[in-house]
Design an enzyme around this catalytic site. Structure first.
Site, PDB file in Angstrom:
ATOM      1  N   HIS A 195      -3.033  -6.111   2.705  1.00 18.41           N
ATOM      2  CA  HIS A 195      -2.122  -7.118   3.252  1.00 18.41           C
ATOM      3  C   HIS A 195      -2.781  -8.469   3.496  1.00 18.41           C
ATOM      4  O   HIS A 195      -2.182  -9.358   4.093  1.00 18.41           O
ATOM      5  CB  HIS A 195      -1.506  -6.614   4.567  1.00 18.41           C
ATOM      6  CG  HIS A 195      -0.658  -5.397   4.377  1.00 18.41           C
ATOM      7  ND1 HIS A 195      -0.221  -4.621   5.423  1.00 18.41           N
ATOM      8  CD2 HIS A 195      -0.151  -4.829   3.254  1.00 18.41           C
ATOM      9  CE1 HIS A 195       0.510  -3.625   4.953  1.00 18.41           C
ATOM     10  NE2 HIS A 195       0.555  -3.723   3.644  1.00 18.41           N
ATOM     11  N   SER A 213       0.880  -1.175   0.000  1.00 17.63           N
ATOM     12  CA  SER A 213       0.000   0.000   0.000  1.00 17.63           C
ATOM     13  C   SER A 213       0.912   1.218   0.000  1.00 17.63           C
ATOM     14  O   SER A 213       1.234   1.774   1.034  1.00 17.63           O
ATOM     15  CB  SER A 213      -0.902  -0.010   1.234  1.00 17.63           C
ATOM     16  OG  SER A 213      -0.156   0.137   2.412  1.00 17.63           O
ATOM     17  N   ASP A 254      -3.795   1.236  11.550  1.00 18.45           N
ATOM     18  CA  ASP A 254      -3.355   1.872  10.306  1.00 18.45           C
ATOM     19  C   ASP A 254      -4.480   1.658   9.310  1.00 18.45           C
ATOM     20  O   ASP A 254      -4.688   0.550   8.820  1.00 18.45           O
ATOM     21  CB  ASP A 254      -2.040   1.259   9.793  1.00 18.45           C
ATOM     22  CG  ASP A 254      -1.602   1.918   8.474  1.00 18.45           C
ATOM     23  OD1 ASP A 254      -2.281   2.852   8.014  1.00 18.45           O
ATOM     24  OD2 ASP A 254      -0.573   1.487   7.907  1.00 18.45           O
ATOM     25  N   HIS A 306       8.766  -1.089   9.225  1.00 18.48           N
ATOM     26  CA  HIS A 306       9.047  -2.081   8.184  1.00 18.48           C
ATOM     27  C   HIS A 306       8.171  -1.787   6.962  1.00 18.48           C
ATOM     28  O   HIS A 306       7.385  -0.839   6.965  1.00 18.48           O
ATOM     29  CB  HIS A 306       8.718  -3.486   8.713  1.00 18.48           C
ATOM     30  CG  HIS A 306       7.251  -3.683   9.001  1.00 18.48           C
ATOM     31  ND1 HIS A 306       6.652  -4.898   9.115  1.00 18.48           N
ATOM     32  CD2 HIS A 306       6.238  -2.774   9.193  1.00 18.48           C
ATOM     33  CE1 HIS A 306       5.374  -4.761   9.359  1.00 18.48           C
ATOM     34  NE2 HIS A 306       5.088  -3.482   9.417  1.00 18.48           N
ATOM     35  N   ARG A 307       8.281  -2.628   5.919  1.00 17.58           N
ATOM     36  CA  ARG A 307       7.323  -2.644   4.824  1.00 17.58           C
ATOM     37  C   ARG A 307       6.594  -3.978   4.873  1.00 17.58           C
ATOM     38  O   ARG A 307       7.051  -4.922   5.520  1.00 17.58           O
ATOM     39  CB  ARG A 307       8.000  -2.500   3.442  1.00 17.58           C
ATOM     40  CG  ARG A 307       8.734  -1.217   3.177  1.00 17.58           C
ATOM     41  CD  ARG A 307       7.964   0.060   3.396  1.00 17.58           C
ATOM     42  NE  ARG A 307       6.692   0.229   2.727  1.00 17.58           N
ATOM     43  CZ  ARG A 307       6.433   1.139   1.792  1.00 17.58           C
ATOM     44  NH1 ARG A 307       7.385   1.959   1.377  1.00 17.58           N
ATOM     45  NH2 ARG A 307       5.219   1.268   1.274  1.00 17.58           N
ATOM     46  N   SER A 308       5.484  -4.073   4.145  1.00 20.02           N
ATOM     47  CA  SER A 308       4.773  -5.359   4.155  1.00 20.02           C
ATOM     48  C   SER A 308       5.592  -6.445   3.460  1.00 20.02           C
ATOM     49  O   SER A 308       5.484  -7.623   3.793  1.00 20.02           O
ATOM     50  CB  SER A 308       3.396  -5.213   3.537  1.00 20.02           C
ATOM     51  OG  SER A 308       3.481  -4.554   2.298  1.00 20.02           O
ATOM     52  N   GLU A 367      -2.951   5.693  12.022  1.00 15.44           N
ATOM     53  CA  GLU A 367      -2.089   6.044  10.888  1.00 15.44           C
ATOM     54  C   GLU A 367      -2.932   6.143   9.615  1.00 15.44           C
ATOM     55  O   GLU A 367      -3.912   5.393   9.465  1.00 15.44           O
ATOM     56  CB  GLU A 367      -1.054   4.919  10.763  1.00 15.44           C
ATOM     57  CG  GLU A 367      -0.028   5.091   9.664  1.00 15.44           C
ATOM     58  CD  GLU A 367       0.879   3.850   9.609  1.00 15.44           C
ATOM     59  OE1 GLU A 367       1.147   3.238  10.670  1.00 15.44           O
ATOM     60  OE2 GLU A 367       1.294   3.486   8.505  1.00 15.44           O
ATOM     61  N   LYS A 383       7.327  -0.101  14.350  1.00 16.38           N
ATOM     62  CA  LYS A 383       6.210  -0.926  13.896  1.00 16.38           C
ATOM     63  C   LYS A 383       6.812  -1.940  12.950  1.00 16.38           C
ATOM     64  O   LYS A 383       7.368  -1.571  11.909  1.00 16.38           O
ATOM     65  CB  LYS A 383       5.204  -0.001  13.203  1.00 16.38           C
ATOM     66  CG  LYS A 383       4.254  -0.670  12.273  1.00 16.38           C
ATOM     67  CD  LYS A 383       3.232   0.303  11.725  1.00 16.38           C
ATOM     68  CE  LYS A 383       3.250   0.248  10.215  1.00 16.38           C
ATOM     69  NZ  LYS A 383       1.997   0.613   9.583  1.00 16.38           N
ATOM     70  N   GLN A 399      -6.304  -1.630   7.417  1.00 18.12           N
ATOM     71  CA  GLN A 399      -5.181  -2.510   7.058  1.00 18.12           C
ATOM     72  C   GLN A 399      -4.510  -3.171   8.265  1.00 18.12           C
ATOM     73  O   GLN A 399      -4.110  -4.324   8.199  1.00 18.12           O
ATOM     74  CB  GLN A 399      -4.159  -1.674   6.286  1.00 18.12           C
ATOM     75  CG  GLN A 399      -2.939  -2.414   5.804  1.00 18.12           C
ATOM     76  CD  GLN A 399      -2.014  -1.487   5.026  1.00 18.12           C
ATOM     77  OE1 GLN A 399      -2.217  -1.236   3.839  1.00 18.12           O
ATOM     78  NE2 GLN A 399      -0.995  -0.967   5.678  1.00 18.12           N
ATOM     79  N   GLU A 400      -4.376  -2.409   9.368  1.00 16.94           N
ATOM     80  CA  GLU A 400      -3.603  -2.955  10.492  1.00 16.94           C
ATOM     81  C   GLU A 400      -4.277  -2.664  11.824  1.00 16.94           C
ATOM     82  O   GLU A 400      -4.627  -1.519  12.113  1.00 16.94           O
ATOM     83  CB  GLU A 400      -2.194  -2.343  10.496  1.00 16.94           C
ATOM     84  CG  GLU A 400      -1.460  -2.649   9.201  1.00 16.94           C
ATOM     85  CD  GLU A 400      -0.151  -1.885   9.037  1.00 16.94           C
ATOM     86  OE1 GLU A 400       0.438  -1.471  10.064  1.00 16.94           O
ATOM     87  OE2 GLU A 400       0.271  -1.691   7.883  1.00 16.94           O
ATOM     88  N   GLU A 426       1.860  -9.386   7.122  1.00 17.97           N
ATOM     89  CA  GLU A 426       2.691  -8.936   8.242  1.00 17.97           C
ATOM     90  C   GLU A 426       2.572  -9.855   9.454  1.00 17.97           C
ATOM     91  O   GLU A 426       2.895  -9.473  10.580  1.00 17.97           O
ATOM     92  CB  GLU A 426       2.340  -7.489   8.586  1.00 17.97           C
ATOM     93  CG  GLU A 426       2.613  -6.577   7.392  1.00 17.97           C
ATOM     94  CD  GLU A 426       2.544  -5.097   7.694  1.00 17.97           C
ATOM     95  OE1 GLU A 426       2.005  -4.709   8.745  1.00 17.97           O
ATOM     96  OE2 GLU A 426       3.032  -4.315   6.854  1.00 17.97           O
ATOM     97  N   ASP A 442       1.699   8.389   6.902  1.00 17.81           N
ATOM     98  CA  ASP A 442       2.586   7.433   6.221  1.00 17.81           C
ATOM     99  C   ASP A 442       2.558   7.767   4.725  1.00 17.81           C
ATOM    100  O   ASP A 442       3.435   8.490   4.231  1.00 17.81           O
ATOM    101  CB  ASP A 442       2.115   6.004   6.528  1.00 17.81           C
ATOM    102  CG  ASP A 442       2.757   4.947   5.653  1.00 17.81           C
ATOM    103  OD1 ASP A 442       3.776   5.245   5.028  1.00 17.81           O
ATOM    104  OD2 ASP A 442       2.238   3.805   5.587  1.00 17.81           O
ATOM    105  N   LYS A 457       9.904   5.158   6.778  1.00 19.69           N
ATOM    106  CA  LYS A 457      10.291   3.962   6.024  1.00 19.69           C
ATOM    107  C   LYS A 457      11.389   4.398   5.072  1.00 19.69           C
ATOM    108  O   LYS A 457      11.131   5.203   4.170  1.00 19.69           O
ATOM    109  CB  LYS A 457       9.109   3.481   5.186  1.00 19.69           C
ATOM    110  CG  LYS A 457       7.907   2.993   5.978  1.00 19.69           C
ATOM    111  CD  LYS A 457       6.703   2.990   5.059  1.00 19.69           C
ATOM    112  CE  LYS A 457       5.575   2.148   5.567  1.00 19.69           C
ATOM    113  NZ  LYS A 457       4.356   2.324   4.758  1.00 19.69           N
TER     114      LYS A 457
HETATM  115  C1  2PG Z   1       2.114   0.605   5.993  1.00 14.41           C
HETATM  116  C2  2PG Z   1       3.051  -0.481   5.540  1.00 14.41           C
HETATM  117  C3  2PG Z   1       3.751  -1.234   6.606  1.00 14.41           C
HETATM  118  P1  2PG Z   1       3.208  -1.226   3.086  1.00 14.41           P
HETATM  119  O1  2PG Z   1       1.170   0.962   5.287  1.00 14.41           O
HETATM  120  O2  2PG Z   1       2.328   1.201   7.033  1.00 14.41           O
HETATM  121  O3  2PG Z   1       2.902  -1.792   7.559  1.00 14.41           O
HETATM  122  O4  2PG Z   1       2.526  -1.270   4.543  1.00 14.41           O
HETATM  123  O5  2PG Z   1       4.650  -1.601   3.276  1.00 14.41           O
HETATM  124  O6  2PG Z   1       2.419  -2.212   2.275  1.00 14.41           O
HETATM  125  O7  2PG Z   1       3.074   0.175   2.595  1.00 14.41           O
HETATM  126 MG    MG Z   2       0.776   2.715   6.713  1.00 16.66          MG
END
Ligand code: 2PG
Ligand code: MG
Length: 425
Positions: free
Chosen positions: A162, A42, A249, A372-374, A292, A395, A170-171, A212, A319, A344
């Site tokens: 994810h 994402s 998130d 991190h990234r997914s 987020e 995170k 998403q999270e 994740e 983000d 990131k």
């Molecule tokens: C996010 C990230 C990490 P993605 O949106 O914060 O959790 O996802 O790396 O897919 O952007």
């Molecule tokens: Mg995010």
């Protein structure tokens, strides 16, 4: 000082089985170190460009061109240079690429070198990587930050991009804020995670996991995910809102159609103001202390409104909104949107720029969360970055799956070996 004698990159694979880059740097003294770059699903539209090969191999996702850019074009620039000249090296690579978004060489190519340089420099100096980052922050910004162990946000229930379930947000993350040290943080998160698994099983929900490492069941609503998490915290004999808090998130750009926020799990379409009320209601009912990407990255009016309405009670994290970009962050600060930033390094493409963005956040009293990234690898650089810059939060997914756990395990070692580095207050 020992100069760089060799830069070598190959194509490896990330946690989704998609190609990424591993880069190895060797120094005259014989020291060598390598690093790998992560990849998002994402993604924010203003992220630096991740160079992919397109074509038919790997569904277009190969990185052989970026690898060849490292080996053929960038490596020759680096031979003989002192690896501890991190800022100089990063700036040289950025200059050679010559574009705002690193699209000539690929941000993945530049970041792979930038990370490997940091590892090699720390190894040559015989210091832990977090100490190297702490020194680098001082060198680049003139400011000192006390290293500390970050508080994690564990993503224990996955939705959105994810997972293949129906959940829109998403999270769904837990923050074990009442734990006394990192070992206790890990115990609590592991226990809550496994209680959640049993609770899902008892309700005949799927316990397959998403990208994740969090569970990815289809549920009746986004709110049900929060209820299940509260239940699993209580089943662990912990108090929601005291020992453990919740973070979300939304990654809202993924379900915004330009006009409405479309929650498919609940079959509703909400305007920006309505979606803000929806989130306010959740914050009122549950111990949610961080949200987020609550809104789409271009819904700036919505961001202003939510910052006014929730900014005092809640950490509002940008983000996709800020994409770890110093300029975009300063603009956002001026507009009064959000109060925190997700960091990131592959969104911007080098360690030096990442540090400058964190400095900008600190100057403006924004909190930074290293992320991190997914799509991840076993690379643990972000754990050291979070410790060295003392940002206070990280995170990096569920307490499950080695691509996520590798970072937490690194933090356990840092806690074990460095008695003077404490959990961030
Ligand atoms: C996010 C990230 C990490 P993605 O949106 O914060 O959790 O996802 O790396 O897919 O952007
Ligand atoms: Mg995010």
């Amino acid at each position: 000082m020992s100069g760089i004698s060799k830069v070598d990159a190959i194509q490896v694979f990330d946690s989704r089985g998609i190609p990424t880059i591993s880069c190895k740097i060797t120094l005259d003294c014989g020291v060598s170190a390598s690093a790998m770059v992560p990849s998002g699903a994402s993604t924010g539209s203003k992220e630096a460009l991740e160079l992919r090969d397109n074509g038919i191999n790997y569904h277009g996702k190969g990185v052989l061109q970026a690898v060849s850019n490292i080996n053929e074009k960038l490596a020759p620039l680096l031979i003989g240079i002192d690896p501890s000249d991190q800022a100089e090296i990063d700036n040289m690579l950025i200059g050679f690429d010559g574009t705002e978004d690193k699209s000539t060489m690929g941000a993945n190519a530049i970041l792979a070198i930038s990370l490997a340089v940091a590892h090699a420099a720390a190894k040559e100096k015989n210091i832990p990587l977090y100490e190297y980052f702490s020194n680098l922050y001082k060198e680049i910004t003139g400011d000192y930050l006390k290293p500390s162990i970050p508080m994690p946000m564990f993503n224990i229930l996955n939705g959105g991009e994810h997972a293949d379930n129906n959940i829109d947000i998403q999270e769904f993350m837990i923050i074990p804020s009442g734990a006394k040290d990192f070992s206790e943080i890990m115990r609590w998160s592991s226990e809550i995670y496994h209680h959640l698994k049993n609770i899902l099983l008892s309700k005949q929900y799927l316990t397959a996991v998403g990208d994740e490492g969090g569970f990815a069941p289809s549920l009746k609503s986004n709110e049900e995910a929060i209820k299940l998490i509260i239940e699993s915290i209580e089943a662990s004999n912990l108090k929601p809102g005291k020992d453990v808090h919740i973070a979300l998130d939304c990654a809202a750009s993924e379900f915004f159609d330009g006009e409405k926020y479309i929650l498919k799990s609940e079959n509703i379409k909400l305007t920006s103001a309505e979606f803000i009320s929806y989130l306010k209601n959740l914050v009122g009912k549950y111990p949610i202390i961080s949200i987020e990407d609550a809104l789409d990255e271009d819904d700036l009016e919505g961001w202003k409104l939510i910052t006014k309405e929730l900014g005092n009670d809640c950490q509002l994290v940008g983000d996709d909104l800020f994409v770890t970009n110093e300029k975009i962050l300063s603009n956002g600060v001026k507009q009064g949107i959000a109060n925190s930033i997700l960091i990131k390094f592959n969104q911007v493409g080098s360690i030096t720029e990442t540090i400058k963005t964190i400095h900008c956040a600190n100057e403006n009293k924004f909190k930074s969360i290293i992320s991190h990234r997914s799509g991840e690898t076993e690379d643990t650089t972000i754990a050291d970055l979070a410790v060295g810059l003392g940002v206070g939060q990280i995170k990096t997914g569920a307490p499950c799956r080695s691509d996520r756990i590798a970072k937490y395990n690194r933090l356990l070692w840092i806690e074990h070996e460095s008695t003077d580095i404490l959990l961030n207050e």
